[in-house]
Design a protein around this motif. Structure first.
Motif, PDB file in Angstrom:
ATOM      1  N   TYR A  66       6.748  -0.569 -83.800  1.00 30.90           N
ATOM      2  CA  TYR A  66       5.547  -1.140 -83.179  1.00 30.90           C
ATOM      3  C   TYR A  66       5.265  -2.539 -83.708  1.00 30.90           C
ATOM      4  O   TYR A  66       5.074  -3.486 -82.929  1.00 30.90           O
ATOM      5  CB  TYR A  66       4.325  -0.242 -83.421  1.00 30.90           C
ATOM      6  CG  TYR A  66       3.028  -1.008 -83.395  1.00 30.90           C
ATOM      7  CD1 TYR A  66       2.612  -1.649 -82.230  1.00 30.90           C
ATOM      8  CD2 TYR A  66       2.253  -1.153 -84.544  1.00 30.90           C
ATOM      9  CE1 TYR A  66       1.444  -2.408 -82.213  1.00 30.90           C
ATOM     10  CE2 TYR A  66       1.091  -1.892 -84.530  1.00 30.90           C
ATOM     11  CZ  TYR A  66       0.693  -2.523 -83.361  1.00 30.90           C
ATOM     12  OH  TYR A  66      -0.448  -3.273 -83.338  1.00 30.90           O
ATOM     13  N   TRP A  78       5.236  -6.022 -81.766  1.00 35.55           N
ATOM     14  CA  TRP A  78       3.977  -6.778 -81.670  1.00 35.55           C
ATOM     15  C   TRP A  78       4.187  -8.228 -82.120  1.00 35.55           C
ATOM     16  O   TRP A  78       3.732  -9.166 -81.459  1.00 35.55           O
ATOM     17  CB  TRP A  78       2.920  -6.094 -82.533  1.00 35.55           C
ATOM     18  CG  TRP A  78       1.599  -6.805 -82.602  1.00 35.55           C
ATOM     19  CD1 TRP A  78       0.759  -7.063 -81.567  1.00 35.55           C
ATOM     20  CD2 TRP A  78       0.976  -7.336 -83.776  1.00 35.55           C
ATOM     21  NE1 TRP A  78      -0.362  -7.731 -82.026  1.00 35.55           N
ATOM     22  CE2 TRP A  78      -0.245  -7.909 -83.372  1.00 35.55           C
ATOM     23  CE3 TRP A  78       1.341  -7.372 -85.117  1.00 35.55           C
ATOM     24  CZ2 TRP A  78      -1.116  -8.514 -84.288  1.00 35.55           C
ATOM     25  CZ3 TRP A  78       0.470  -7.970 -86.010  1.00 35.55           C
ATOM     26  CH2 TRP A  78      -0.740  -8.534 -85.599  1.00 35.55           C
ATOM     27  N   MET A 109       7.191  -1.781 -78.293  1.00 39.26           N
ATOM     28  CA  MET A 109       5.898  -1.110 -78.458  1.00 39.26           C
ATOM     29  C   MET A 109       5.818   0.153 -77.614  1.00 39.26           C
ATOM     30  O   MET A 109       5.224   1.155 -78.033  1.00 39.26           O
ATOM     31  CB  MET A 109       4.761  -2.073 -78.122  1.00 39.26           C
ATOM     32  CG  MET A 109       4.510  -3.113 -79.207  1.00 39.26           C
ATOM     33  SD  MET A 109       3.002  -4.088 -78.957  1.00 39.26           S
ATOM     34  CE  MET A 109       3.597  -5.335 -77.816  1.00 39.26           C
ATOM     35  N   SER A 167       5.066   3.863 -78.839  1.00 42.27           N
ATOM     36  CA  SER A 167       4.042   4.684 -78.179  1.00 42.27           C
ATOM     37  C   SER A 167       4.573   6.071 -77.869  1.00 42.27           C
ATOM     38  O   SER A 167       3.881   7.075 -78.058  1.00 42.27           O
ATOM     39  CB  SER A 167       3.584   4.001 -76.878  1.00 42.27           C
ATOM     40  OG  SER A 167       2.840   4.886 -76.071  1.00 42.27           O
ATOM     41  N   ALA A 208       0.155   1.081 -81.076  1.00 38.56           N
ATOM     42  CA  ALA A 208       0.969   0.514 -79.999  1.00 38.56           C
ATOM     43  C   ALA A 208       0.278   0.726 -78.657  1.00 38.56           C
ATOM     44  O   ALA A 208       0.294  -0.151 -77.784  1.00 38.56           O
ATOM     45  CB  ALA A 208       2.356   1.156 -79.991  1.00 38.56           C
ATOM     46  N   GLN A 258      -2.476  -1.914 -78.169  1.00 32.68           N
ATOM     47  CA  GLN A 258      -1.931  -3.222 -77.802  1.00 32.68           C
ATOM     48  C   GLN A 258      -1.392  -3.214 -76.376  1.00 32.68           C
ATOM     49  O   GLN A 258      -1.596  -4.163 -75.614  1.00 32.68           O
ATOM     50  CB  GLN A 258      -0.835  -3.632 -78.784  1.00 32.68           C
ATOM     51  CG  GLN A 258      -1.325  -3.933 -80.193  1.00 32.68           C
ATOM     52  CD  GLN A 258      -2.269  -5.118 -80.264  1.00 32.68           C
ATOM     53  OE1 GLN A 258      -2.278  -5.978 -79.380  1.00 32.68           O
ATOM     54  NE2 GLN A 258      -3.086  -5.161 -81.306  1.00 32.68           N
TER      55      GLN A 258
END
Length: 524
Positions: free
Chosen positions: A218, A222, A241, A245, A252, A255
């Motif tokens: 993650y 990011w 990400m 997830s 994650a 975001q």
């Protein structure tokens, strides 16, 4: 060298001959083998120490454990050593706690368990055993022992029994990271990120991510999406990400929710945004805020003022300014009228005024306005109560309002304004629960827990309670029922390893009054 070996062999031969001669003489005299003076002293010492240990003397218990561990005066027995150290540790002997840690670290007398060893060493240091720090610093700096380095990182980073020293902690952590420990690589990356060194952070996150660490995946994604510490690649960053997830990293999801809401590096997709934000909303105020806005505006989900209010009120603890700005922008619009109506109904208890406000909300084609009209008309404390009209109003609202389904189920269960219908109750509760109404999830869970109108099903009950808890609206009764599920060790429950802690917390659950606090603070 040869002479020394010869002397050793000769000495051994002499001793063996002496032993054999003694044994023969004893056999001839038909007398049992007599203990030496030294053996008598040792036996007496063991006897005395054992009595003291059995009487509860922690120092004696620790010493006896050491004897069994080293084989001094007794036959070596790691299991017995751990047993005596455990008894001494229960009485607060910090040397015994550290000795237990050693057993778990090395796998002597117990199954090897580094996590337990770290926990016990930290407990010993926390209680004042400074020798542990000195011993492990010697091991870490001398031979680069990774276990000792990891222990020292946690001690110095978290200020456990020592003065906090993040630089020293990072140095110990780097030893473990360089040895290839994935968790250490992830933690070291976080240290660098917090020190505003994104390039070093990205490199360590990458190494941990390549080994499958979902958290590192993650963060690396990011940073890549933002172009911090590595070459910017929004598409690949999003892909990383999403991978995190799928492995349950809710940071994650937050975001990704933001990214799909804004269309930042990908096509704007409100449905995907809302789905990710739902996963992240448990405990993340920023995700709660954005999800509340999705429900308020009908972005990616059906417009729902009830759920919007629930999430926005929860998030307002840290988004108070944004909440006030939202009401200012609405400027006597339907959402402001809805909140004022809730205040008149729940706080001031002016039902006529509340009804007037909800009529305005319903006129704006917001289903929750009609829902609350039905709730008011059904209230036994309302002077103009009309149960049949309430059922009719709620039935109409239920086409679009999940909350209306929940309130309507109560009417069918009590037979208020309509004939009792258990099947209808379950149908409405299930639909309301599926659509995210936490109180419906709790009520349905209670039915499965008790076998009330449905086959008793603890697993299903627990699932419903967990969903309600994620929204911070688990009722005290449902919380107690969920605690019972943990006591029964229902296999599908999360955090079973921390069952005792979860049970204590659940049994002390109080009603969530956040919405009431928000309503009381709202002014016309």
């Amino acid at each position: 060298m040869k002479n020394n070996k010869f002397k050793s062999l000769l000495f051994a031969a002499i001793m063996l001959t002496a032993c054999c001669a003694t044994a023969c003489a004893q056999k001839q005299r038909k007398v049992g083998k007599q203990p030496t003076t030294q053996q008598k002293v040792e036996n007496d010492s063991v006897s005395i120490l054992t009595k003291e240990a059995e009487a509860g003397n922690a120092v004696s218990q620790n010493t006896l454990g050491t004897w069994f561990y080293t084989g001094k005066n007794v036959k070596q027995d790691y299991a017995k050593a751990l047993e005596w150290w455990s008894k001494a540790a229960e009485k607060g002997n910090t040397d015994a706690v550290a000795n237990m840690a050693m057993c778990y670290q090395l796998g002597n007398g117990a199954r090897k368990d580094s996590v337990m060893a770290l926990k016990l060493y930290k407990a010993a240091v926390q209680k004042g055993n400074k020798a542990v720090v000195a011993q492990h610093e010697k091991l870490a700096t001398g031979s680069g022992n990774t276990f000792s380095s990891m222990l020292l990182y946690e001690l110095y980073f978290n200020s456990i029994g020592v003065k906090q020293d993040k630089a020293k902690a990072a140095a110990f952590l780097e030893t473990v990271a360089k040895a290839g420990n994935t968790d250490a690589q992830y933690k070291l990356a976080l240290c660098h990120l917090n020190d505003n060194k994104p390039d070093k952070a990205a490199d360590w996150f990458r190494q941990a991510a390549e080994k499958g660490d979902a958290r590192a995946t993650y963060y690396y994604g990011w940073l890549m999406h933002q172009g911090r510490g590595t070459v910017q690649d929004k598409a690949r960053g999003i892909a990383l990400m999403q991978k995190a997830s799928e492995k349950g990293v809710t940071a994650a999801d937050y975001q990704l929710g933001k990214i799909f809401l804004e269309g930042n590096g990908t096509e704007q997709d409100y449905a995907k945004a809302a789905n990710h934000l739902k996963k992240a909303a448990n405990g993340n105020a920023d995700a709660q805020w954005l999800l509340g806005l999705c429900y308020l505006r009908g972005q990616g989900v059906e417009q729902d003022y009830y759920l919007a209010t629930q999430y926005l009120a929860e998030a307002s603890r840290s988004h108070g300014k944004e909440f006030n700005e939202l009401l200012k922008e609405d400027n006597e619009g339907p959402f402001s009228q809805y909140l004022l109506g809730l205040k008149e109904y729940y706080v001031i208890k002016d039902y006529d005024k509340a009804l007037e406000l909800f009529k305005k909300v319903a006129k704006a084609k917001i289903a929750e306005g009609e829902t609350m009209m039905g709730v008011i008309i059904a209230n036994k404390n309302y002077g103009k109560r009309n149960p049949k009209k309430a059922v009719k109003t709620l039935t109409k609202a239920a086409d679009k309002s999940a909350a209306a389904k929940y309130y309507l189920s109560a009417m069918y269960e009590s037979g208020t304004g309509v004939k009792k219908d258990k099947a209808k109750v379950l149908e409405l509760l299930q639909k309301a629960a599926d659509e995210g109404i936490a109180y419906a999830q709790c009520k349905l869970g209670d039915k499965y827990m008790d076998g009330s109108g449905v086959p008793q099903d603890y697993v299903r009950a627990a699932q419903l309670y967990i969903m309600a808890e994620a929204q911070h609206h688990l009722t005290p009764q449902s919380a107690k029922n969920l605690a019972k599920c943990y006591e029964m060790q229902i296999a599908t429950l999360p955090d079973l390893k921390d069952a005792k802690k979860r049970i204590d917390k659940l049994n002390n659950t109080k009603q969530n009054d956040r919405l009431m606090a928000v309503l009381q603070a709202i002014s016309k």
